[in-house]
Design an enzyme around this catalytic site. Sequence first.
Site, PDB file in Angstrom:
ATOM      1  N   HIS A   1     -54.545  30.021  82.381  1.00  0.00           N
ATOM      2  CA  HIS A   1     -55.915  30.975  82.651  1.00  0.00           C
ATOM      3  C   HIS A   1     -55.916  32.407  81.703  1.00  0.00           C
ATOM      4  O   HIS A   1     -56.732  32.491  80.992  1.00  0.00           O
ATOM      5  CB  HIS A   1     -55.936  31.528  83.913  1.00  0.00           C
ATOM      6  CG  HIS A   1     -57.240  32.270  84.335  1.00  0.00           C
ATOM      7  ND1 HIS A   1     -58.409  31.858  84.947  1.00  0.00           N
ATOM      8  CD2 HIS A   1     -57.308  33.672  83.983  1.00  0.00           C
ATOM      9  CE1 HIS A   1     -59.057  32.865  85.317  1.00  0.00           C
ATOM     10  NE2 HIS A   1     -58.663  33.923  84.527  1.00  0.00           N
ATOM     11  N   GLU A   2     -54.951  33.057  81.619  1.00  0.00           N
ATOM     12  CA  GLU A   2     -55.028  34.448  81.023  1.00  0.00           C
ATOM     13  C   GLU A   2     -54.909  34.057  79.696  1.00  0.00           C
ATOM     14  O   GLU A   2     -55.709  34.702  78.691  1.00  0.00           O
ATOM     15  CB  GLU A   2     -53.789  34.994  81.388  1.00  0.00           C
ATOM     16  CG  GLU A   2     -53.855  35.596  82.840  1.00  0.00           C
ATOM     17  CD  GLU A   2     -54.938  36.247  83.388  1.00  0.00           C
ATOM     18  OE1 GLU A   2     -55.785  36.853  82.529  1.00  0.00           O
ATOM     19  OE2 GLU A   2     -55.257  36.240  84.296  1.00  0.00           O
TER      20      GLU A   2
ATOM     21  N   GLU B   1     -64.761  33.344  82.691  1.00  0.00           N
ATOM     22  CA  GLU B   1     -63.768  33.104  83.710  1.00  0.00           C
ATOM     23  C   GLU B   1     -63.584  31.434  84.060  1.00  0.00           C
ATOM     24  O   GLU B   1     -62.700  31.055  84.496  1.00  0.00           O
ATOM     25  CB  GLU B   1     -63.963  34.005  84.833  1.00  0.00           C
ATOM     26  CG  GLU B   1     -63.956  35.265  84.885  1.00  0.00           C
ATOM     27  CD  GLU B   1     -62.274  35.832  84.770  1.00  0.00           C
ATOM     28  OE1 GLU B   1     -61.554  34.873  85.241  1.00  0.00           O
ATOM     29  OE2 GLU B   1     -61.964  36.787  84.102  1.00  0.00           O
TER      30      GLU B   1
ATOM     31  N   HIS C   1     -65.635  36.710  88.201  1.00  0.00           N
ATOM     32  CA  HIS C   1     -64.856  35.508  88.835  1.00  0.00           C
ATOM     33  C   HIS C   1     -65.851  34.818  89.887  1.00  0.00           C
ATOM     34  O   HIS C   1     -65.438  33.727  90.223  1.00  0.00           O
ATOM     35  CB  HIS C   1     -63.566  36.428  89.503  1.00  0.00           C
ATOM     36  CG  HIS C   1     -62.640  37.048  88.608  1.00  0.00           C
ATOM     37  ND1 HIS C   1     -62.817  38.387  88.381  1.00  0.00           N
ATOM     38  CD2 HIS C   1     -61.549  36.451  88.140  1.00  0.00           C
ATOM     39  CE1 HIS C   1     -61.669  38.654  87.583  1.00  0.00           C
ATOM     40  NE2 HIS C   1     -61.184  37.426  87.185  1.00  0.00           N
TER      41      HIS C   1
END
Length: 531
Positions: free
Chosen positions: A349-350, A373, A433
């Site tokens: 994800h990051e 996101e 998010h």
Amino acid sequence: MGTTPFSRRPLAAVASAVVAALAALTIPAAPAAASTTPGTRDIAIADALANVADHAEAFGFGPSQELLVTDVVLDADGASHVRFDRTYRGLPVIGGDLVVHQDAHGRFTDASRAAAHDPTVKSTAPAVPAQVGAANALSATPGIQNAVSSPELVVWAADGTPRLAWRTTVRGTGEHGQPAGRIVVSDAVTGEQIEAYDAHRQVSGTGNSEYTGKIDIDTSPVSGGGYTLTDPERGHVTRDAHNAFDLNANSGTTFTDADNVWGDGKKFSSDRATAAVDAHANTAWTYDYFKNVHGRNGIKNDGRGATVFVHVGTDWDDAQWSDECFCMLTGDGDGKSHPEQVDLDTMGHEMTHGVTSATAGLQYKGEPGGLDEASSDIFGTMVEWYADNPIDTPDYLFSDQSTPPWLRRFDKPSLDGRSADCWSGAISHLEPHASSGVGRHWFYLASEGSGSKTVNGVAYSSDTCNDYTVSGIGNQPVAKIWFRALTVYLTSTSTYKDAHAATLKAATDLYGAGGTEFRAVDVAWTAVGVG
């Protein structure tokens, strides 16, 4: 985001100097998967510049503007897609990015453009001094300790209306000693605040870190004996931040070991290398996924590996990507009940935030922030499916290992208590998010369809927003469509409606117009309320 200046003159003067300019231009090497010949990228850029000149009205390009090459995508059939940022009288135009699409012969076929059409402003002389803009930004970020501010004069056009503005980055530390940042945009004529959003893209969790078991990791030998956690194939290095928070790529120390056996495999380990093993291995999985599945050679498509820091800050229970140091950061949690977040989908994800920043550059606010996101959740999850690790069975539950039973999910995002299942006019007011739920829901419906089903032992139930029944086509083609949309068609100000259109173009490119894949992504967007 690093960019490569192409010219220092208005576009009208470029045509006669393309050859000379190309001689001085440094362009990253093409990805291994691309079918290219030497000079193909340079030719694509030259063609793109000429196409912008020939279609200046479509791009809103005129006097006092210059182009900065940020990415080039070369298709197997010879078509190319050249992405530019632009400046106006030397100032960055935020929301002025564009993509030139052209066929194998360099002929213009289409354009993608962020919100700004004509970035012209009356004056580039600010009425509000930089010191005042910096002070106002500091006062607007009270939660950041030891804060310092760095103002930059820009043309702010992310909302489609160009204004001279101060874009001020405020950096300091958060309550747990982690790097913290906020970007405050204020009108350089009136002083009015325009926007404020987080400088870091991150995922929050409660810890409960997942360890990847006994695995092979790539290390490098050290002259004189020993090894370091430096991946010689992919180029990334894993370092111990020693609980510092003010980091650059050379901060901390690289992990070393005498016998090339790392960590002790225990949760809540006192061996600092244990978290580093997970971080190092999962960074490699992420790199391999993007390269082997999508042909992207590293985050910036230049083969460059990132720096990965573990043990960042004090009692920091989080992870984040930083463009500033081109690095991934993970904190320690509390060391007792909240361990470090280095599970596979979190790392994927990051690092995807880095890919997004290097391509579409989605603004981290409103609908673009939600798409940012959503992209990271999608590809973090797809890295998990790619690795197919028996300890972390592939699923549609994000961060289920470090934040059981899960932090976010795809089939019904609203079950986390804050994410949106369906698009509405309120989406742009949600934090990224939460608004990413629409993108996650779309991805699940396009992949698995609506209704109830069990996948890899996990039960899912997904309703549509229009009560229709949707059939999925599997997550592999949907992920490929989303990757092409992200890297070729989306821009910094793209909305969910833009994402719908971009995925249809991407599906057409990859699988043909009107086919099964095209219809699946189209119907799935309608099913989450995006027309």
